[in-house]
Design a protein around this motif. Structure first.
Motif, PDB file in Angstrom:
ATOM      1  N   PRO A 235      39.392  48.193  58.044  1.00  0.00           N
ATOM      2  CA  PRO A 235      38.314  47.203  57.895  1.00  0.00           C
ATOM      3  C   PRO A 235      38.833  45.859  57.403  1.00  0.00           C
ATOM      4  O   PRO A 235      38.459  44.811  57.940  1.00  0.00           O
ATOM      5  N   ALA A 236      39.709  45.902  56.423  1.00  0.00           N
ATOM      6  CA  ALA A 236      40.257  44.662  55.887  1.00  0.00           C
ATOM      7  C   ALA A 236      41.099  43.957  56.946  1.00  0.00           C
ATOM      8  O   ALA A 236      41.069  42.730  57.073  1.00  0.00           O
ATOM      9  N   TYR A 237      41.839  44.759  57.718  1.00  0.00           N
ATOM     10  CA  TYR A 237      42.653  44.200  58.793  1.00  0.00           C
ATOM     11  C   TYR A 237      41.759  43.472  59.792  1.00  0.00           C
ATOM     12  O   TYR A 237      42.026  42.332  60.177  1.00  0.00           O
ATOM     13  N   GLU A 238      40.666  44.124  60.170  1.00  0.00           N
ATOM     14  CA  GLU A 238      39.782  43.526  61.167  1.00  0.00           C
ATOM     15  C   GLU A 238      39.118  42.255  60.634  1.00  0.00           C
ATOM     16  O   GLU A 238      38.960  41.270  61.355  1.00  0.00           O
ATOM     17  N   LYS A 239      38.784  42.305  59.358  1.00  0.00           N
ATOM     18  CA  LYS A 239      38.183  41.125  58.747  1.00  0.00           C
ATOM     19  C   LYS A 239      39.178  39.955  58.780  1.00  0.00           C
ATOM     20  O   LYS A 239      38.824  38.818  59.119  1.00  0.00           O
ATOM     21  N   LYS A 240      40.413  40.291  58.446  1.00  0.00           N
ATOM     22  CA  LYS A 240      41.465  39.280  58.426  1.00  0.00           C
ATOM     23  C   LYS A 240      41.652  38.691  59.833  1.00  0.00           C
ATOM     24  O   LYS A 240      41.793  37.477  60.001  1.00  0.00           O
TER      25      LYS A 240
ATOM     26  N   GLN B 207      56.149  42.566  60.862  1.00  0.00           N
ATOM     27  CA  GLN B 207      55.851  41.926  59.572  1.00  0.00           C
ATOM     28  C   GLN B 207      55.101  42.921  58.694  1.00  0.00           C
ATOM     29  O   GLN B 207      54.251  43.688  59.148  1.00  0.00           O
ATOM     30  N   ALA B 208      55.467  42.894  57.451  1.00  0.00           N
ATOM     31  CA  ALA B 208      54.974  43.919  56.530  1.00  0.00           C
ATOM     32  C   ALA B 208      53.479  43.755  56.252  1.00  0.00           C
ATOM     33  O   ALA B 208      52.728  44.732  56.273  1.00  0.00           O
ATOM     34  N   ASP B 209      53.043  42.508  56.041  1.00  0.00           N
ATOM     35  CA  ASP B 209      51.663  42.287  55.625  1.00  0.00           C
ATOM     36  C   ASP B 209      50.679  42.865  56.628  1.00  0.00           C
ATOM     37  O   ASP B 209      49.830  43.681  56.308  1.00  0.00           O
ATOM     38  N   ALA B 210      50.830  42.415  57.860  1.00  0.00           N
ATOM     39  CA  ALA B 210      49.895  42.837  58.886  1.00  0.00           C
ATOM     40  C   ALA B 210      50.040  44.329  59.156  1.00  0.00           C
ATOM     41  O   ALA B 210      49.060  45.042  59.350  1.00  0.00           O
ATOM     42  N   TYR B 211      51.274  44.793  59.131  1.00  0.00           N
ATOM     43  CA  TYR B 211      51.502  46.205  59.415  1.00  0.00           C
ATOM     44  C   TYR B 211      50.831  47.084  58.358  1.00  0.00           C
ATOM     45  O   TYR B 211      50.139  48.041  58.666  1.00  0.00           O
ATOM     46  N   ASN B 212      51.043  46.743  57.107  1.00  0.00           N
ATOM     47  CA  ASN B 212      50.473  47.557  56.029  1.00  0.00           C
ATOM     48  C   ASN B 212      48.948  47.557  56.072  1.00  0.00           C
ATOM     49  O   ASN B 212      48.313  48.599  55.926  1.00  0.00           O
ATOM     50  N   LEU B 213      48.418  46.385  56.306  1.00  0.00           N
ATOM     51  CA  LEU B 213      46.963  46.298  56.354  1.00  0.00           C
ATOM     52  C   LEU B 213      46.433  47.107  57.531  1.00  0.00           C
ATOM     53  O   LEU B 213      45.453  47.843  57.425  1.00  0.00           O
TER      54      LEU B 213
ATOM     55  N   ARG C 279      39.464  38.494  62.193  1.00  0.00           N
ATOM     56  CA  ARG C 279      38.321  37.614  62.547  1.00  0.00           C
ATOM     57  C   ARG C 279      38.521  36.229  61.944  1.00  0.00           C
ATOM     58  O   ARG C 279      38.191  35.223  62.568  1.00  0.00           O
ATOM     59  N   ASN C 280      39.101  36.197  60.747  1.00  0.00           N
ATOM     60  CA  ASN C 280      39.406  34.900  60.142  1.00  0.00           C
ATOM     61  C   ASN C 280      40.461  34.167  60.944  1.00  0.00           C
ATOM     62  O   ASN C 280      40.384  32.961  61.145  1.00  0.00           O
ATOM     63  N   VAL C 281      41.469  34.939  61.377  1.00  0.00           N
ATOM     64  CA  VAL C 281      42.535  34.334  62.170  1.00  0.00           C
ATOM     65  C   VAL C 281      41.949  33.737  63.443  1.00  0.00           C
ATOM     66  O   VAL C 281      42.313  32.635  63.860  1.00  0.00           O
ATOM     67  N   VAL C 282      41.021  34.475  64.046  1.00  0.00           N
ATOM     68  CA  VAL C 282      40.388  33.989  65.273  1.00  0.00           C
ATOM     69  C   VAL C 282      39.622  32.699  64.997  1.00  0.00           C
ATOM     70  O   VAL C 282      39.676  31.741  65.764  1.00  0.00           O
ATOM     71  N   LYS C 283      38.929  32.666  63.852  1.00  0.00           N
ATOM     72  CA  LYS C 283      38.174  31.459  63.499  1.00  0.00           C
ATOM     73  C   LYS C 283      39.100  30.260  63.347  1.00  0.00           C
ATOM     74  O   LYS C 283      38.760  29.137  63.703  1.00  0.00           O
ATOM     75  N   GLU C 284      40.286  30.527  62.814  1.00  0.00           N
ATOM     76  CA  GLU C 284      41.240  29.435  62.623  1.00  0.00           C
ATOM     77  C   GLU C 284      41.863  28.992  63.932  1.00  0.00           C
ATOM     78  O   GLU C 284      42.425  27.909  64.037  1.00  0.00           O
ATOM     79  N   ASN C 285      41.867  29.873  64.930  1.00  0.00           N
ATOM     80  CA  ASN C 285      42.465  29.540  66.219  1.00  0.00           C
ATOM     81  C   ASN C 285      41.432  29.722  67.342  1.00  0.00           C
ATOM     82  O   ASN C 285      41.570  30.592  68.199  1.00  0.00           O
ATOM     83  N   PRO C 286      40.396  28.906  67.325  1.00  0.00           N
ATOM     84  CA  PRO C 286      39.335  29.140  68.300  1.00  0.00           C
ATOM     85  C   PRO C 286      39.731  28.675  69.700  1.00  0.00           C
ATOM     86  O   PRO C 286      40.519  27.738  69.855  1.00  0.00           O
ATOM     87  N   ALA C 287      39.192  29.344  70.677  1.00  0.00           N
ATOM     88  CA  ALA C 287      39.369  28.877  72.046  1.00  0.00           C
ATOM     89  C   ALA C 287      38.523  27.621  72.216  1.00  0.00           C
ATOM     90  O   ALA C 287      37.434  27.536  71.639  1.00  0.00           O
ATOM     91  N   PRO C 288      38.998  26.640  72.948  1.00  0.00           N
ATOM     92  CA  PRO C 288      38.249  25.384  73.094  1.00  0.00           C
ATOM     93  C   PRO C 288      36.931  25.604  73.851  1.00  0.00           C
ATOM     94  O   PRO C 288      36.851  26.500  74.656  1.00  0.00           O
TER      95      PRO C 288
END
Lengths: 142, 966
Positions: free
Chosen positions: A126-131, A114-120, A133-142
């Motif tokens: 830094p922006a990739y890693e920040k993104k 996918q282009a978005d993630a690849y380009n970032l 971390r957000n993804v992780v927040k949206e998909n937290p382990a129970p």
């Protein structure tokens, strides 16, 4: 066909017996009839500790074809995962899944899906890693 | 002959430039190609003589050129051109003048072809001297450009071209049409611009309009490869001309890359055309002239048209731009026509175009009558133009009256208002409303004046700033002058010698050279460079038209070699090929071959669909049939790298023939192959083998991948066989010989092309295979049985061997474990096998389940017999054809014992001791228990500690279900 089901039954048995920590995999049970469909599995891949993915759990649908095991299953992240090697639909190449745990943290830049993630990932770590971390927040382990 | 005045300064400048040109000529390709380098002298238009036309006109150099060319123009342009041409040699290389004048004073009545040939002769004479190096400096080069400049102009393929050039241009056009057809067949959707471009190209093909094809190719090539223009010496004017074209034909950036690439290679790769096609070279020169003139003349003409309120017509266009393409003429007309209001008014648009078409056909008719005349338009007859113009204005009025555009009295105002900023390629009538417009300014209501002003700015800005740059280059002006109005010359001279007209496929039977085979064409004037040297001086040579030779007799390869050694520039030409691929050419392999698209032309080579029948001929769709390599009609033979023809013969008996599969043609024409248990098929296969190999075993053969030698041709019983190769099919495919096999002697001939490197790098082996079809019963009885005792003995021997034999004495080998571990899990089922089997050639003792293995063999067609190439061991990929399998009775006994004891479900491997005893191997990864997953720990500790107890397994199973599933 019976080979497929027998094999999946065996896989299920083996998985129960032993599987990597934090992962889960179970055949989908029809909510009305209660019948288990061995050819559709709900799976979860945890983010590895001490990485930007830590604390996340990413849901994966695995669908086995009738020709399994002579044909490979189809794997799809639900919701689609922001990752260089995951297609925008969430589909992921099976060969990549073999090293799934490491892959999360260590994308293969030679097969971008996918282009978005690849380009970032390539241009702005830094922006990739920040993104992520957000993804992780949206998909937290129970 | 009148000579225009030339002052001393110009002569010096011309000389300097000529010298620099000569230098570049010898180092062609280093930076630029000369054939387009030199600015073409632009004669000022008669209408605005003396008026500064563009920024360029103010440059010193051009001013000089103007003084030279301007007086020449009112005469016939032909004379003018010649006058300019002659001026150059006189100033720089006076010794050529006499012959040139001689040529020019030749009777006017000679046909063009004659004149053209004589010019070429002159050209060659000059060339000879340059090659021999007897004239250092640039003089000969300068002089030589002139005659073929003339040739380029005279030999163009419009109405009066010679028969030869007609043939050649027809070939080019046919190629273009063919390419377009095949390309468009593969493209699902084209964008609007692409569609229009295609329609223009097709129109050009129909009208035999090579000029347009060439313009469009250059236009697209430069977009694809921006360096191309500098590599080929396009000057700034010509580049500006291309930029203008992108306004008129709409920019290439809106064309998809794929299509643009295709355009750049239409009608053929441009390098090939420049080299191979005399006509195309000439046209390329004309295109260079056109681009130059377009850059300088477009704005002026547009302004003029706005003032007089009608667009330019054919004669004017040809006169101003030297545009010899009917298609492009129409496009240029339409561009201004639309700006004048055609775009806003469908009726006007249509009528204007039809007026132009009439004008064009009248012009053509005129030209036909007067075939010998120079194709250029010397003067535009003002009256005629005014006449057409009046007609156009009438149309305009009518059109605007019929709409609500306003009263006649306000003509001027509405005129300006109706002018849209659009340039559009639309060659045909389009109601303006339906056209997606590229609005360059906002359509906010404004006064007519404002709008007009803005429009002008818009229009003027692009070309102006493009053309402005070179006004600083003083030398360029004189360069234009020094080299005459031709760039075509340059191509002819430096890119290639003339090439024969008839298509000659020159193959290299010996394979001794790597030169591409060329499809070559000649206008009959293709001399060999060596001959050039020997030519007598230009002046003493009689000007006799040469008779075209039907087929080139000279060795073209030799010629090319010579040429390449002479000018290093053209080496790129060898990378591009003519319509027919060259010898040794390897097509590019697509990364993912798509046989369903690429191999359709060989669809008929597919084996017929198999129909399964039983012994009595009844169709039995439900029976599962297997195909496998049974034996050989011709056993595998390594092919001698030196041999180029193999003749094989084999015999079939009556019983073979009764078993042979039969192809039946149904009433609907569909061919079906009736296969049955025990029937035989024949096929030819080829594999790559090691260099040293002389014999190849069947087991090794059966697992090798198909690979045809390059250049391999097969006949069976004198019937030619087509091979299906990787390039189209994704992989090389075997040849089905079954329908060609006859009773008794069958002969196979295999011809191999031996090129120098190709063959020695790889060796091949070939064989005629007999493939048997078998049902379940047949294949189940095929495997051999390995007795339990034999199997166990081989295991215990392997375990004991190190102690008893020499290995025991070796300090470096230490056996640390006296047990042998054998995995019991079938790779497909992931559980223990039922009937353990492996291949004879397998080096491992692990087995797979026989029935599962049979069941998982795939067939090419659903429910058809399984593919014959499916028989590889799932563990090691070695030969596992039914007859090569063995059932390990020891492991069978182990399995039976485990099942009886109930431990089979959890036994994944066994350990065998040297004494032949065995027990279940415990899981290696008991480490799970150390992991943090509490569930896993519990489960695993239960499961592993009570490995062999069936009861426990049940317990763990139910326990886990409770955790996992709910």
């Amino acid at each position: 066909m019976s080979l497929t089901l027998n094999r999946l039954q065996e896989e299920r048995k083996q998985w129960r017996k032993d599987h990597p920590f934090g992962f889960y995999a179970k055949p989908v049970r029809d909510s009305k009839t209660g019948v288990v469909d061995l050819k559709k599995w709900d799976c979860g891949v945890p983010g590895k500790e001490n990485t930007i993915w830590a604390g996340g759990l990413f849901k994966l649908d695995v669908t086995f074809p009738d020709e399994y095991p002579t044909k490979p299953p189809k794997c799809k992240f639900v919701p689609p995962l922001f990752h260089p090697n995951v297609y925008p639909s969430g589909t992921v190449c099976l060969s990549i899944l073999n090293e799934e745990e490491d892959l999360l943290n260590d994308p293969n830049p030679d097969s971008p899906a996918q282009a978005d993630a690849y380009n970032l990932f390539k241009k702005d770590k830094p922006a990739y890693e920040k993104k992520i971390r957000n993804v992780v927040k949206e998909n937290p382990a129970p | 002959m009148q000579q225009p005045p030339i002052n001393r300064q110009d002569r010096l400048a011309a000389r300097k430039l000529a010298e620099s040109n000569a230098t570049t000529n010898y180092f062609l390709g280093a930076t630029r190609r000369t054939w387009m380098t030199n600015a073409v002298t632009i004669p000022s238009l008669p209408a605005e003589k003396g008026v500064s036309r563009s920024p360029r006109g103010r440059g010193k150099g051009t001013a000089v050129a103007n003084t030279v060319s301007a007086p020449a123009i009112p005469k016939s342009v032909q004379d003018g051109g010649q006058a300019r041409s002659t001026a150059t040699p006189q100033s720089t290389a006076s010794h050529t003048t006499s012959s040139l004048t001689e040529r020019l004073s030749a009777p006017h009545g000679t046909t063009e072809t004659t004149r053209k040939r004589s010019l070429d002769v002159a050209d060659l004479g000059v060339n000879t001297r340059r090659c021999s190096g007897s004239h250092p400096g640039g003089q000969p080069s300068t002089a030589s450009t002139v005659p073929s400049a003339e040739a380029a102009r005279t030999s163009h393929p419009l109405p009066d071209s010679s028969v030869l050039t007609k043939n050649e241009s027809q070939l080019v056009i046919n190629s273009a049409l063919y390419r377009m057809n095949s390309f468009q067949a593969g493209i699902v959707r084209l964008g609007m611009i692409e569609t229009h471009r295609f329609s223009l190209l097709r129109e050009a093909c129909v009208k035999n309009d090579l000029f347009y094809l060439c313009v469009h190719q250059v236009f697209c090539t430069v977009s694809v490869n921006p360096r191309w223009s500098s590599m080929n010496g396009l000057n700034e004017d010509q580049s500006a001309g291309l930029a203008l074209l992108s306004l008129i034909l709409l920019p290439n950036k809106d064309v998809s890359v794929e299509v643009l690439r295709f355009f750049a290679g239409l009608p053929a790769p441009i390098e090939t055309l420049i080299i191979g096609k005399v006509v195309y070279k000439d046209i390329m020169g004309m295109v260079a002239v056109f681009l130059q003139r377009l850059a300088t003349g477009w704005d002026v003409l547009r302004e003029k048209c706005f003032k007089r309120k009608f667009p330019p017509f054919v004669e004017e266009l040809i006169h101003v731009f030297e545009v010899h393409s009917p298609v492009l003429q129409r496009v240029l007309f339409n561009s201004i026509h639309r700006q004048l209001g055609g775009a806003n008014n469908a009726k006007l648009c249509r009528q204007g175009l039809s007026l132009f078409d009439t004008n064009q056909s009248q012009y053509r008719a005129q030209r036909k009558k007067d075939a010998s005349a120079d194709p250029r338009v010397q003067t535009v007859i003002p009256d005629e133009l005014r006449l057409v113009g009046e007609r156009y204005k009438e149309l305009w009025k009518e059109a605007n009256e019929s709409t609500v555009q306003g009263p006649l009295g306000k003509h001027a105002v509405t005129f300006e208002q109706s002018r849209p900023p659009l340039l559009h390629i639309a060659p045909n009538e389009h109601p303006s409303g339906t056209l997606p417009t590229r609005q360059t300014w906002a359509s906010v209501p404004q006064t007519a004046d404002q709008q007009q002003q803005r429009g002008h700015m818009q229009w003027a800005s692009a070309p102006n700033h493009l053309t402005r740059a070179h006004s600083t280059n003083d030398l360029r002006g004189s360069s234009a002058f020094a080299n005459g109005p031709s760039s075509a010359t340059r191509i002819q001279q430096f890119i290639s010698p003339r090439i024969p007209p008839n298509f000659v496929l020159q193959s290299s039977p010996s394979g001794a050279d790597n030169f591409p085979t060329h499809v070559a064409g000649t206008a009959g004037q293709g001399p060999v460079p060596q001959q050039r040297r020997a030519r007598p001086p230009l002046s003493s040579r009689p000007l006799v038209p040469r008779i075209p030779t039907p087929v080139a007799q000279h060795s073209y390869v030799g010629r090319r070699r010579h040429l390449e050694s002479r000018s290093p520039t053209i080496h790129w030409s060898t990378h591009h090929h003519s319509f027919i691929p060259a010898a040794g050419h390897e097509p590019i392999q697509t990364s993912v071959p798509d046989p369903s698209r690429l191999a359709l032309h060989q669809a008929y080579l597919k084996s017929p669909i198999a129909e399964k029948i039983n012994g009595t001929g009844l169709v039995q769709p439900d029976v599962r049939l297997y195909q496998y390599l049974e034996s050989f009609a011709i056993p595998p033979q390594a092919i001698d790298p030196e041999s180029s023809l193999l003749r094989w013969e084999f015999c079939t008996t009556v019983s073979d023939m009764t078993k042979k599969a039969v192809d039946m043609t149904a009433s609907d024409g569909q061919v079906k192959r009736q296969v049955f248990d025990g029937c035989l098929l024949y096929r030819l296969r080829s594999v790559e083998v090691a260099q040293s190999l002389h014999a190849i075993e069947a087991s090794e053969w059966s697992v090798k991948d198909m690979s045809w030698p390059p250049g391999c041709f097969v006949t069976i019983n004198d019937v030619g066989i087509e091979l299906r190769r990787k390039i189209h099919h994704g992989k090389d495919l075997p040849v089905d010989l079954t329908p060609h096999i006859r009773e008794g002697a069958n002969n196979i001939m295999i011809g191999l092309l031996r090129s120098q490197e190709g063959t020695k790098a790889k060796r091949y082996a070939m064989a005629v295979e007999i493939v048997e079809v078998g049902d379940e019963t047949r294949i189940n009885s095929a495997p051999t049985m390995l007795a339990a005792d034999d199997s166990l003995r081989s295991i215990t021997q392997a375990l004991k061997a190190p102690y008893g034999t020499t290995a025991g004495d070796d300090d470096e080998v230490q056996v640390v474990d006296s047990h042998l571990s054998i995995d019991l899990i079938d790779p497909f089922m992931a559980t223990i096998f039922d009937i353990p089997a492996r291949g004879n050639a397998c080096t491992h003792r692990e087995c797979f389940d026989l029935q599962t293995f049979f069941q998982t063999r795939k067939s090419r067609v659903k429910d058809g017999p399984t593919s014959p190439d499916e028989w590889k061991c799932p563990i090691c990929k070695q030969d596992a054809r039914p007859q090569s399998l063995m059932v390990d009775c020891f492991l069978k006994a182990v399995r039976d014992s485990l099942v009886t004891s109930g431990a089979a479900a959890n036994a994944r491997a066994i350990l065998i001791g040297a004494d032949g005893s065995w027990n279940i191997k415990k899981d290696d990864d008991d480490t799970v228990g150390t992991k943090e997953d509490p569930n896993a720990t519990m489960v695993d500790s239960l499961a592993t500690s009570k490995d062999t107890e069936p009861g426990c397994i049940q317990r763990t199973g139910s326990l886990v279900i409770a955790i996992d599933d709910d």
